[in-house]
Design a protein around this motif. Structure first.
Motif, PDB file in Angstrom:
ATOM      1  N   TYR A 122     -20.482  21.689  -2.346  1.00  0.00           N
ATOM      2  CA  TYR A 122     -20.690  23.070  -1.940  1.00  0.00           C
ATOM      3  C   TYR A 122     -19.776  23.426  -0.776  1.00  0.00           C
ATOM      4  O   TYR A 122     -19.286  22.557  -0.052  1.00  0.00           O
ATOM      5  CB  TYR A 122     -22.146  23.323  -1.554  1.00  0.00           C
ATOM      6  N   GLN A 123     -19.522  24.742  -0.613  1.00  0.00           N
ATOM      7  CA  GLN A 123     -18.796  25.250   0.538  1.00  0.00           C
ATOM      8  C   GLN A 123     -19.769  25.405   1.703  1.00  0.00           C
ATOM      9  O   GLN A 123     -20.817  26.022   1.554  1.00  0.00           O
ATOM     10  CB  GLN A 123     -18.164  26.601   0.230  1.00  0.00           C
ATOM     11  N   TYR A 125     -20.167  26.466   5.910  1.00  0.00           N
ATOM     12  CA  TYR A 125     -19.523  27.195   6.989  1.00  0.00           C
ATOM     13  C   TYR A 125     -20.177  26.847   8.329  1.00  0.00           C
ATOM     14  O   TYR A 125     -21.397  26.818   8.457  1.00  0.00           O
ATOM     15  CB  TYR A 125     -19.655  28.707   6.771  1.00  0.00           C
ATOM     16  N   PRO A 130     -14.786  27.366   6.890  1.00  0.00           N
ATOM     17  CA  PRO A 130     -15.313  26.678   5.707  1.00  0.00           C
ATOM     18  C   PRO A 130     -14.722  25.292   5.515  1.00  0.00           C
ATOM     19  O   PRO A 130     -13.578  25.025   5.871  1.00  0.00           O
ATOM     20  CB  PRO A 130     -14.880  27.600   4.564  1.00  0.00           C
ATOM     21  N   ARG A 131     -15.528  24.423   4.961  1.00  0.00           N
ATOM     22  CA  ARG A 131     -15.083  23.117   4.510  1.00  0.00           C
ATOM     23  C   ARG A 131     -15.908  22.756   3.286  1.00  0.00           C
ATOM     24  O   ARG A 131     -17.055  23.214   3.144  1.00  0.00           O
ATOM     25  CB  ARG A 131     -15.211  22.052   5.598  1.00  0.00           C
ATOM     26  N   MET A 132     -15.318  21.962   2.358  1.00  0.00           N
ATOM     27  CA  MET A 132     -16.064  21.536   1.188  1.00  0.00           C
ATOM     28  C   MET A 132     -16.852  20.275   1.536  1.00  0.00           C
ATOM     29  O   MET A 132     -16.344  19.366   2.190  1.00  0.00           O
ATOM     30  CB  MET A 132     -15.133  21.255   0.020  1.00  0.00           C
ATOM     31  N   GLU A 144      -9.607  29.160   3.109  1.00  0.00           N
ATOM     32  CA  GLU A 144     -10.417  29.635   1.987  1.00  0.00           C
ATOM     33  C   GLU A 144     -10.677  28.468   1.046  1.00  0.00           C
ATOM     34  O   GLU A 144      -9.931  27.482   1.036  1.00  0.00           O
ATOM     35  CB  GLU A 144      -9.705  30.751   1.211  1.00  0.00           C
ATOM     36  N   LEU A 145     -11.731  28.601   0.250  1.00  0.00           N
ATOM     37  CA  LEU A 145     -12.078  27.579  -0.728  1.00  0.00           C
ATOM     38  C   LEU A 145     -12.428  28.230  -2.056  1.00  0.00           C
ATOM     39  O   LEU A 145     -12.911  29.364  -2.097  1.00  0.00           O
ATOM     40  CB  LEU A 145     -13.268  26.732  -0.246  1.00  0.00           C
ATOM     41  N   TYR A 159     -11.406  20.704  -6.444  1.00  0.00           N
ATOM     42  CA  TYR A 159     -11.513  22.075  -5.961  1.00  0.00           C
ATOM     43  C   TYR A 159     -10.179  22.489  -5.361  1.00  0.00           C
ATOM     44  O   TYR A 159      -9.285  21.656  -5.159  1.00  0.00           O
ATOM     45  CB  TYR A 159     -12.642  22.229  -4.936  1.00  0.00           C
ATOM     46  N   ALA A 161      -8.280  24.398  -2.070  1.00  0.00           N
ATOM     47  CA  ALA A 161      -8.461  24.766  -0.671  1.00  0.00           C
ATOM     48  C   ALA A 161      -7.171  25.385  -0.153  1.00  0.00           C
ATOM     49  O   ALA A 161      -6.072  24.858  -0.403  1.00  0.00           O
ATOM     50  CB  ALA A 161      -8.823  23.540   0.156  1.00  0.00           C
TER      51      ALA A 161
END
Length: 463
Positions: A122-123, A125, A130-132, A144-145, A159, A161
């Motif tokens: 999940y993303q 914040y 943001p980080r995965m 951005e993700l 994913y 990034a």
């Protein structure tokens, strides 16, 4: 008149397309010992409580001094072997996956379960950064993700990034060089060793279709292709639109041999592209010289008057196609290549067309009663109408084609319904706070997830 099925959290489906498969590339660097363990992708075939929401009413030891005040985005794995939900406590959000509470964040987006239900991504914040998060481990902070994906065998995560102004693929935690634009379509191959995606090298370039291994070393690239791209349900073949001199054609290829391409006729425009489950058939709408045609495996038929409602549906055994149209208050079911009857109804709306293995059909109809609200949506099974409800979601046939199963909301209550081939209710299951999409076992049992108070239950029952 496009069919609109309201999407609400209570009835939100957990069955996302995660590309089921049977083999894996275990030599890929970056795979952990954990990922090398056998994955159980079989369907859970006994009713089981697979999770319980804690801390909602009173202070719970797992949550410290603050009780959980909000639960959102409950999701079951389509095998019934995993579940997660997002819990809010003290103004922060946690993913709770198979009973294990994750790190608190200021916001969490796009949570995804692996097919075996044992992994989550999940993303997350913190301070708008943001980080995965994959399996509880944080990735690099990004600008951005994009939505994360798991491979069919559940061993690989992928994913995109945006880092340093460029979009990078991150596969199993490894970052690969990227471009200025992100992918807009994506999918794994059946054996989990390749991915297909559509991107462009810069914002001015046309889309390109890429099929690559997970190391991004062995790649097949087809330029000006992929404005639309679809992957077969068995994840072996790809169909996409390709542009040539301002016109379009459909190209077909396989994950195994992506450089071997089958090309269709050129048209002024193409839309509504679909591919059969085994990838052997494609269908789409096309326009040439101002005339609309529907195309099935290269054969053309005139497209009838009216607007297409929902997607074209490929009939079982690739015997043709079916689709719904709407025009001036008349809704029509068409079978232009198989000689099936044309069915016209005076409905306000139609949608959600599906077929059984024997060619039986079901779709949803809506017809309002003047002076009465609600109870206007019903299934139409082989031309026969079922009872009306406030809301009906995605009717589907049982594997033997003898039953139709669908979810219902009526007077705020949610439950599963099983009907016969005349639309008559055979069984109405108990009511629950949430009801999730049904799946079927190899021996024909019905399985689905429910939220029953604090319990998250995987229900399995005979049809």
């Amino acid at each position: 008149m496009q069919w609109q099925v309201e999407k609400d959290q209570e009835m939100k489906g957990s069955m996302r397309v995660f590309f089921l498969a049977v083999s894996v590339l275990v030599s890929l660097s970056g795979c952990s010992k954990e990922s090398e363990k056998p994955k159980d992708l079989s369907l859970l075939t006994t009713t089981t409580v697979i999770g319980e929401i804690a801390g909602r009413q009173e202070k719970d030891g797992a949550w410290g001094s603050q009780p959980v005040r909000n639960i959102s985005q409950v999701e079951f794995a389509s095998t019934g072997r995993g579940v997660f939900y997002i819990a809010e406590a003290a103004g922060q959000f946690h993913v709770v996956h198979n009973g294990k509470k994750g790190t608190p964040y200021t916001n969490i987006l796009t949570p995804v379960l692996s097919p075996d239900g044992q992994r989550a991504a999940y993303q997350a914040y913190l301070d708008d950064k943001p980080r995965m998060v994959v399996d509880g481990r944080e990735g690099e902070v990004a600008e951005e993700l994009e939505v994360p994906f798991f491979s069919p065998d559940s061993r690989h995560s992928a994913y995109q990034a945006k880092i340093g102004g460029r979009w990078h693929f991150v596969v199993d935690g490894r970052k690969f060089p990227g471009h200025l634009t992100q992918h807009n379509q994506f999918g794994f191959s059946a054996d989990s060793t390749k991915i297909a995606y559509v991107d462009s090298v810069d914002e001015r370039a046309k889309p390109r279709l890429v099929v690559t291994d997970l190391n991004f070393k062995q790649q097949s690239v087809r330029e000006a292709t992929g404005a639309t791209m679809v992957i077969s349900e068995d994840k072996t073949r790809i169909a996409a639109t390709s542009e040539i001199g301002g016109r379009q054609r459909v190209v077909e290829l396989s994950f195994a041999k992506p450089d071997s391409v089958k090309e269709g006729r050129l048209y002024d425009s193409i839309k509504g592209l679909v591919i059969s489950a085994d990838g052997s058939s494609v269908a789409y709408l096309a326009e040439k010289g101002g005339t609309r045609v529907v195309v099935f495996n290269g054969e053309e038929k005139p497209f009838p008057a009216g607007d297409l409602v929902g997607p074209i549906i490929l009939l079982p055994a690739n015997k043709g196609i079916g689709f719904l149209t709407s025009s001036k208050g008349t809704c029509t079911l068409h079978h232009p290549f198989s000689g099936g009857a044309v069915e016209q109804r005076q409905y306000d709306e139609v949608g959600e067309l599906a077929y059984s293995k024997d060619g039986g059909y079901v779709y949803l109809g809506r017809k309002e009663t003047p002076g009465r609200s609600g109870r206007s949506i019903f299934v139409v099974v082989n031309g026969k109408e079922g009872p009306k409800f406030d809301k009906v979601i995605k009717p589907t046939f049982s594997p033997d084609g003898q039953r139709v199963v669908y979810r219902v909301r009526q007077d705020g209550k949610r439950f599963m319904v099983v009907s016969d081939l005349n639309g008559k209710i055979v069984r109405q299951d108990p009511e629950y706070e949430m009801v999730f999409p049904p799946v079927f076992s190899a021996d024909g049992k019905l399985a689905y997830g429910v939220k029953d108070g604090a319990k998250l239950v995987w229900k399995v029952e005979k049809l």
